[in-house]
Design a protein around this motif. Structure first.
Motif, short mmCIF file in Angstrom:
data_model
loop_
_atom_site.label_atom_id
_atom_site.label_comp_id
_atom_site.label_asym_id
_atom_site.label_seq_id
_atom_site.Cartn_x
_atom_site.Cartn_y
_atom_site.Cartn_z
N VAL A 52 0.86 -1.18 0.00
CA VAL A 52 0.00 0.00 0.00
C VAL A 52 0.90 1.23 0.00
CG1 VAL A 52 -1.74 1.33 1.26
CG2 VAL A 52 -1.82 -1.19 1.29
N LEU A 53 0.68 2.13 -0.95
CA LEU A 53 1.41 3.39 -1.03
C LEU A 53 0.41 4.53 -0.96
CD1 LEU A 53 3.89 5.24 -1.65
CD2 LEU A 53 3.41 4.84 -4.08
N VAL A 54 0.58 5.39 0.04
CA VAL A 54 -0.27 6.57 0.16
C VAL A 54 0.62 7.80 0.01
CG1 VAL A 54 -1.93 7.84 1.57
CG2 VAL A 54 -1.81 5.34 1.74
N ASN A 55 0.45 8.49 -1.11
CA ASN A 55 1.22 9.71 -1.38
C ASN A 55 0.47 10.89 -0.78
OD1 ASN A 55 3.54 8.83 -2.98
ND2 ASN A 55 2.01 8.19 -4.49
N ASN A 56 0.87 11.21 0.45
CA ASN A 56 0.19 12.26 1.20
C ASN A 56 0.98 13.56 1.27
OD1 ASN A 56 -1.73 13.31 3.42
ND2 ASN A 56 0.26 13.34 4.44
N LEU A 57 2.29 13.48 1.07
CA LEU A 57 3.13 14.66 1.22
C LEU A 57 2.64 15.80 0.33
CD1 LEU A 57 5.75 15.99 2.35
CD2 LEU A 57 6.89 15.14 0.30
N GLY A 58 2.57 17.01 0.90
CA GLY A 58 2.18 18.16 0.11
C GLY A 58 2.44 19.45 0.85
N VAL A 59 2.54 20.54 0.11
CA VAL A 59 2.67 21.87 0.69
C VAL A 59 1.52 22.72 0.20
CG1 VAL A 59 5.18 21.79 0.94
CG2 VAL A 59 4.20 22.59 -1.21
N PHE A 60 1.13 23.71 1.00
CA PHE A 60 0.07 24.62 0.60
C PHE A 60 0.27 25.95 1.31
CE2 PHE A 60 -1.52 22.90 4.52
CZ PHE A 60 -2.24 23.92 5.10
N GLY A 61 -0.38 26.96 0.80
CA GLY A 61 -0.32 28.28 1.41
C GLY A 61 -0.95 29.31 0.51
N ARG B 63 -2.21 -1.33 -3.65
CA ARG B 63 -3.10 -0.18 -3.54
C ARG B 63 -2.26 1.10 -3.52
NH1 ARG B 63 -6.02 -3.71 -4.65
NH2 ARG B 63 -7.86 -4.50 -3.53
N ILE B 64 -2.56 2.01 -4.43
CA ILE B 64 -1.89 3.31 -4.47
C ILE B 64 -2.96 4.39 -4.37
CG2 ILE B 64 -0.50 4.91 -5.85
CD1 ILE B 64 0.80 2.44 -7.16
N GLN B 65 -2.73 5.32 -3.46
CA GLN B 65 -3.66 6.43 -3.31
C GLN B 65 -2.88 7.73 -3.23
OE1 GLN B 65 -6.72 5.54 -0.20
NE2 GLN B 65 -5.67 3.58 -0.22
N VAL C 279 -5.30 2.20 -8.38
CA VAL C 279 -4.72 3.53 -8.18
C VAL C 279 -5.86 4.54 -8.16
CG1 VAL C 279 -3.03 5.22 -8.99
CG2 VAL C 279 -2.69 2.79 -9.50
N ASN C 280 -5.93 5.30 -7.08
CA ASN C 280 -7.00 6.29 -6.94
C ASN C 280 -6.48 7.59 -6.34
OD1 ASN C 280 -9.66 4.77 -7.55
ND2 ASN C 280 -8.62 3.39 -6.12
N SER C 281 -7.25 8.64 -6.53
CA SER C 281 -7.06 9.89 -5.80
C SER C 281 -8.12 9.97 -4.72
CB SER C 281 -7.23 11.11 -6.71
OG SER C 281 -6.28 11.13 -7.73
N VAL C 282 -7.75 10.58 -3.60
CA VAL C 282 -8.72 10.90 -2.56
C VAL C 282 -8.81 12.42 -2.49
CG1 VAL C 282 -9.25 10.79 -0.10
CG2 VAL C 282 -8.28 8.79 -1.27
N MET D 106 -11.61 6.68 4.73
CA MET D 106 -11.72 6.37 3.31
C MET D 106 -10.45 5.73 2.79
SD MET D 106 -13.50 6.32 0.55
CE MET D 106 -14.89 7.44 0.75
N VAL D 107 -9.31 6.24 3.22
CA VAL D 107 -8.03 5.69 2.75
C VAL D 107 -7.88 4.23 3.17
CG1 VAL D 107 -5.52 5.87 2.96
CG2 VAL D 107 -6.90 7.94 2.70
N VAL D 108 -8.26 3.92 4.41
CA VAL D 108 -8.15 2.54 4.89
C VAL D 108 -9.04 1.63 4.06
CG1 VAL D 108 -8.60 0.99 6.84
CG2 VAL D 108 -7.45 3.19 7.23
#
Length: 264
Positions: free
Chosen positions: A85-94, A135-137, A179-182, A235-237
Motif C-alpha cells: 500500500v502506497l499513500v502519497n500524502n506529502l504536500g505543501v500549501f499556502g 493499492r496506491i492512493q 490507483v485512486n485519488s482521494v 476512506m483511505v483505509v
C-alpha cells in the motif's frame, strides 16, 4: 465491514502529523505494518512514539527522507524496498497573491505535490504488479476541482495529481493493483489552523475563526465545518483494503460536499 490488512506493508509519505499521521494510525489499526515518513529521523521517531501511544501499539517502521529530492527518495526506498500500500500524502500549501508567485515557487509546488508521487509510484508499482496486488492512493484536494483564487499554484498541483492517478491506473490495468485519488475537503490540521488565522485574523477564538473561515472562504461545504483527519483516514483505509478491489482510476471525494458537482 471488516478491513484486515494483516501481513501488508504500507508506506505513507508526509505522515508525521495531520492527515498523514491519521492515515498511518488507521492503516496500523487494520493490521498493516506502516512505514512513517518525514524529512528527519527525529520527527519520524517522535511521530512513531505518538502513534504507538494513540493506537495502543501497532507495527510502525521509520522511513525518514525528503522525497522531493532524489537522495531523500533513495533513503526512503532503502528503508522500505517494497510496499503493498502506497499513500502519497506529502504536500505543501499556502495562500499567495496569484500575480506575486514566482517561477521558483510554481516549480516547488509541482516538485513537492506532484513529482514526489510520481517518483514513489515509479518505484513501488512494478513490484505490486509482479505480486498481483497493490493499492496506491494520492491525496488530492477539493482545490483540484475548485481552484481557490488565493492558492492557484496549489490547485494546479492537485489537479495534476488527478491526472497522475488516472494515468497510472491505466498502467496498472488488469494486474490486481488499484490507483485512486482521494479528494480531501477543508480539513482540521495544525497547518490549516495557521492558514485560517492568516485569512480571518489571529485574535478570534478558534471555534469562531473556523466558522468565519467556512462562511467567508468555503461556503460551499455542506457539513459547514472542517473535516477531521480521521475522516479522511477512514476512506483511505477502505480503499487500501481488498474490499475496494473494483475501485480504480477514480477521484473519491471526502470533501464534506464542498465540490458542487455530481461527479466525480
Amino acid at each position: 465491514m471488516l478491513v484486515d490488512l494483516t501481513g501488508r506493508t504500507a508506506l505513507v509519505t508526509g505522515s508525521t502529523q495531520g492527515i498523514g499521521a491519521a492515515i498511518a494510525a488507521g492503516l496500523a489499526g487494520a493490521g498493516a505494518r506502516v512505514a512513517v515518513n518525514g524529512r528527519s529521523r527525529t520527527s519520524v521517531e517522535g511521530a512513531i512514539e505518538r502513534l504507538r501511544a494513540t493506537c495502543g501499539g501497532g507495527e510502525f517502521t521509520a522511513a525518514p527522507g525528503d522525497i522531493s529530492t532524489d537522495e531523500g527518495a533513495a533513503q526512503v526506498i532503502a528503508a522500505v524496498p517494497d510496499a503493498d500500500v502506497l499513500v502519497n500524502n506529502l504536500g505543501v500549501f499556502g495562500a499567495a497573491d496569484a500575480l506575486a508567485v514566482s517561477d521558483a515557487e510554481w516549480r516547488r509546488y509541482f516538485e513537492v505535490n506532484v513529482l514526489t508521487a510520481v517518483r514513489m509510484i515509479r518505484h513501488y508499482l512494478p513490484g505490486m504488479k509482479e505480486r498481483g496486488w497493490g493499492r496506491i492512493q494520492n491525496i488530492a484536494s477539493d482545490s483540484a476541482l475548485v481552484t481557490p483564487a488565493e492558492m492557484i499554484h496549489y490547485g494546479m498541483s492537485k489537479t495534476a495529481l488527478l491526472a497522475v492517478s488516472r494515468g497510472f491506473a491505466k498502467e496498472a490495468a488488469g494486474t490486481g493493483v488499484t490507483v485512486n485519488s482521494v479528494i480531501a475537503g477543508p480539513t482540521h490540521t495544525g497547518g490549516v489552523e495557521d492558514f485560517v488565522r492568516e485569512l480571518v485574523g489571529g485574535e478570534l477564538p478558534w471555534e469562531e475563526a473556523q466558522r468565519e473561515f467556512m462562511v467567508k472562504h468555503r461556503p460551499q461545504s455542506l457539513i459547514q465545518r472542517l473535516i477531521e483527519p480521521e475522516e479522511i483516514a477512514h476512506m483511505v483505509v477502505y480503499l487500501s483494503s481488498p474490499l475496494a478491489s473494483a475501485t480504480t482510476g477514480g477521484a473519491v471525494r471526502v470533501d464534506g460536499g464542498y465540490v458542487d458537482s455530481i461527479v466525480p
